[in-house]
Design a protein around this motif. Structure first.
Motif, PDB file in Angstrom:
ATOM      1  N   ASP A 237      15.434  -8.976  12.312  1.00 19.80           N
ATOM      2  CA  ASP A 237      14.756  -7.727  11.939  1.00 19.80           C
ATOM      3  C   ASP A 237      13.572  -7.308  13.001  1.00 19.80           C
ATOM      4  OD1 ASP A 237      12.378  -6.274  10.759  1.00 19.80           O
ATOM      5  OD2 ASP A 237      13.230  -6.840   8.836  1.00 19.80           O
TER       6      ASP A 237
ATOM      7  N   VAL B 120      11.082  -5.793  13.129  1.00 19.14           N
ATOM      8  CA  VAL B 120       9.673  -5.633  12.831  1.00 19.14           C
ATOM      9  C   VAL B 120       9.252  -7.051  12.397  1.00 19.14           C
ATOM     10  CG1 VAL B 120       7.856  -4.874  10.970  1.00 19.14           C
ATOM     11  CG2 VAL B 120       9.935  -3.533  11.523  1.00 19.14           C
ATOM     12  N   THR B 121       9.851  -7.865  11.668  1.00 17.72           N
ATOM     13  CA  THR B 121       9.405  -9.260  11.460  1.00 17.72           C
ATOM     14  C   THR B 121       9.747 -10.544  12.504  1.00 17.72           C
ATOM     15  OG1 THR B 121      11.363  -9.935  10.121  1.00 17.72           O
ATOM     16  CG2 THR B 121       9.312  -8.633   9.048  1.00 17.72           C
ATOM     17  N   GLY B 122      11.026  -9.959  12.924  1.00 19.41           N
ATOM     18  CA  GLY B 122      11.656 -10.928  13.991  1.00 19.41           C
ATOM     19  C   GLY B 122      12.384 -12.083  13.192  1.00 19.41           C
ATOM     20  N   GLU B 123      12.575 -11.870  12.047  1.00 16.32           N
ATOM     21  CA  GLU B 123      13.606 -12.832  11.230  1.00 16.32           C
ATOM     22  C   GLU B 123      14.864 -12.554  11.609  1.00 16.32           C
ATOM     23  OE1 GLU B 123      14.814 -13.606   6.716  1.00 16.32           O
ATOM     24  OE2 GLU B 123      13.453 -12.010   7.205  1.00 16.32           O
TER      25      GLU B 123
END
Length: 444
Positions: A279, A281-284
Motif C-alpha cells: 500500500d 500510503v501505509t507501507g503494508e
C-alpha cells in the motif's frame, strides 16, 4: 546459464530449470539469497546497518520470506543522501562500471557494477530477450540511449550474450536509423514506445513500408504505455510489440519481460529480484493480485544491492503458471507512478489513463501532451492531442463534436473535467527517448 539446445528459432527458455521451477523451489532460493544479502549489507554498508538498527532488526531476524517485511524501505532520497557511492557494498577498485539517472528532480542516483554484476545483467537480459521471442539468429536494432542511462549498454550486453547481432545505434538521427534498419535487415527493435511511434511516422514520411522489412518484434520500455498504444505501434510498424521493465536502481533493463503467450504481464526474474506489492500510503504488504506500489530487493547484486526499494510504480503481481510454462511471477503492465500521478481537484490521474482514452478515438494520432495549471485556487487540466490531416481540415462543427466527445470520455473514465485542444499533425514535439507527456505549471 546455457541456452536450450536445438533449433534456435524454437527456443522458449534461456534457463529452463529456473524459469519453470515450482514455487517452493524458487522460494527456497530466494530465502537463502535474502539471508546472505541482509547479513552482507548489515556488515558492509553503514547506512543500511543504521536503518536496520533504528528499526530494531538484525540479520538473525530473517528466518522466512515473510520476515522481509520487517526490514526498512529504501527510497530514492536514500540514494541521493549518500551520493555518489555511499551505498556501494564493495570497494571502488572492484567496481568496473557506474551508471546514473538524469537527475532532473535533484541529484542523480548513482549505481555501480562489479564484473560479476555485468555478467549477471547480461544473462538476465538474454533471458528477457529469449522470453520475447528473440534468438541468436536475430539482427537487433538497439535504439536505447547509450551513456549514463542504463538502457543502451544493458540491452547491448544482453544481445551479445544471447549471441545475436547488435546494431548499437542509440537514439537520435531518426532518418539514418530507418536507413540502417532497412539496409541491415533488422528483425528486432529495442526502443521507447514513443520513439517507436516517431520511427513509424518518419518511415511514412520517407515512403518506407514496414511490411517490406524483416522487422518482426519490438521490445519497448523505459516509460509507461497503454494497450491502445501497443495496438498503434503494432499496426504502424507491422510487428509484435512486447513490454520490458527495468530501472537503474534495481539493475537496468531486464528485471521483467513479457513473453509471447502472456496476457497478464511481464515475468520477473525473481531468482535475482524479489518483488512485493505494498500500500503506497501505509507501507503494508498486500496479497497477490492487489494493486499497489512495486517494491524490489536485489538478491544477487554485488556492487550496489538494494533492500526493499520503493519503485513508485503501480502494478499487480500474479503467481499462476503462465501459458508459456514459466512459473516466474508476472507483474502487470505499469499503470503509472505514485510520483507521476497527478492529483486534480482531489482525483488521482495517471497520464496512461488519458492515453487509453485518446488511443481509442478514431482519427487521433498517438502524440499528446497534458498541461496542468492552477487558476486562483482551482486546478485545471488540458490535453493537446494531434489528429490526422483529414480530420483537422474538416469543418469546424465536426472538430467541435470530436473535442466534446473526447472531453466526455475522459470525464467518464477519470471523473475529472478537462479542456481538449485538437492540433494539427506534427505539432507536438517528438521524443528521441522518454516522451514528456505532462507539463505541470502549478506551484505546489
Amino acid at each position: 546459464m546455457d541456452i536450450v539446445q536445438g533449433d534456435m528459432m524454437s527456443v522458449k527458455y534461456w534457463d529452463e530449470e529456473i524459469e519453470t521451477l515450482p514455487r517452493e523451489g524458487l522460494e527456497s532460493i530466494q530465502l537463502s539469497r535474502l539471508k546472505k544479502l541482509v547479513a552482507r549489507m548489515y556488515k558492509t554498508v553503514v547506512p543500511y546497518r543504521e536503518k536496520m538498527e533504528a528499526a530494531g532488526v538484525t540479520p538473525s531476524d530473517i528466518k522466512s520470506l515473510a520476515d522481509l517485511a520487517k526490514l526498512p524501505f529504501t527510497v530514492k532520497d536514500d540514494l541521493r543522501d549518500n551520493y555518489p557511492f555511499g551505498l556501494f557494498a564493495v570497494p571502488m577498485d572492484e567496481v568496473v562500471r557506474v551508471h546514473a539517472s538524469s537527475g532532473t528532480t535533484g541529484k542523480p542516483t548513482v549505481v555501480g557494477y562489479t564484473q560479476d554484476d555485468i555478467v549477471l545483467w547480461s544473462n538476465v537480459m538474454a533471458r528477457a530477450l529469449t522470453c520475447a521471442g528473440a534468438s541468436k539468429k536475430d539482427m537487433i536494432h538497439n535504439s536505447y540511449g547509450y551513456g549514463l542511462f542504463t538502457g543502451g549498454l544493458g540491452a547491448h550486453y544482453g544481445i551479445e550474450r544471447l549471441g545475436a547481432t547488435v546494431i548499437p545505434v542509440s537514439g537520435g538521427n531518426t532518418k539514418r536509423q530507418i536507413t540502417v534498419m532497412k539496409d541491415f535487415g533488422a528483425t528486432v527493435l529495442l526502443a521507447t514506445p514513443s520513439y517507436a511511434l516517431n520511427l513509424a511516422e518518419t518511415m511514412d514520411a520517407m515512403g518506407v513500408d514496414p511490411a517490406t522489412m524483416p522487422l518482426r518484434i519490438g521490445v519497448f520500455g523505459a516509460e509507461p504505455w497503454s494497450e491502445n498504444m501497443r495496438e498503434e505501434v503494432e499496426a504502424k510498424l507491422n510487428i509484435k510489440a512486447v513490454d520490458i521493465y527495468g530501472l537503474s536502481e534495481v539493475m537496468g533493463p531486464g528485471v521483467a519481460m513479457e513473453c509471447l503467450q502472456s496476457e497478464r504481464g511481464m515475468h520477473i526474474s525473481e531468482d535475482h529480484f524479489l518483488p512485493e506489492i505494498i500500500d503506497p500510503v501505509t507501507g503494508e504488504v498486500l496479497p497477490p493480485g492487489s494493486e499497489g506500489e512495486l517494491v524490489f530487493t536485489t538478491l544477487t547484486k554485488e556492487a550496489f544491492p538494494i533492500i526493499r526499494y520503493r519503485t513508485r510504480d503501480i502494478s499487480r503481481l500474479y503467481y499462476e503458471k503462465c501459458a508459456c510454462g514459466r512459473t516466474l511471477v508476472r507483474m502487470e503492465k505499469v499503470l503509472g507512478r505514485t510520483d507521476d500521478m497527478l492529483i486534480i481537484r482531489g482525483v488521482n490521474v495517471f497520464p496512461s489513463q488519458v492515453e487509453h482514452v485518446l488511443m481509442s478515438v478514431d482519427g487521433v494520432e498517438p502524440h499528446y501532451q497534458i498541461v496542468v495549471d492552477r487558476i486562483g485556487n482551482l486546478d485545471t487540466m488540458s490535453v493537446q492531442v494531434e489528429v490526422s490531416e483529414d480530420i483537422f481540415s474538416d469543418e469546424i462543427r465536426k472538430l467541435e463534436k470530436l473535442t466534446q466527445f473526447i472531453q466526455r470520455e475522459i470525464k467518464d473514465l477519470l471523473g475529472v473535467s478537462c479542456k481538449v485542444q485538437l492540433v494539427e499533425s506534427k505539432t507536438i514535439q517528438r521524443s528521441e527517448g522518454k516522451a514528456k507527456r505532462v507539463i505541470d505549471n502549478r506551484k505546489i
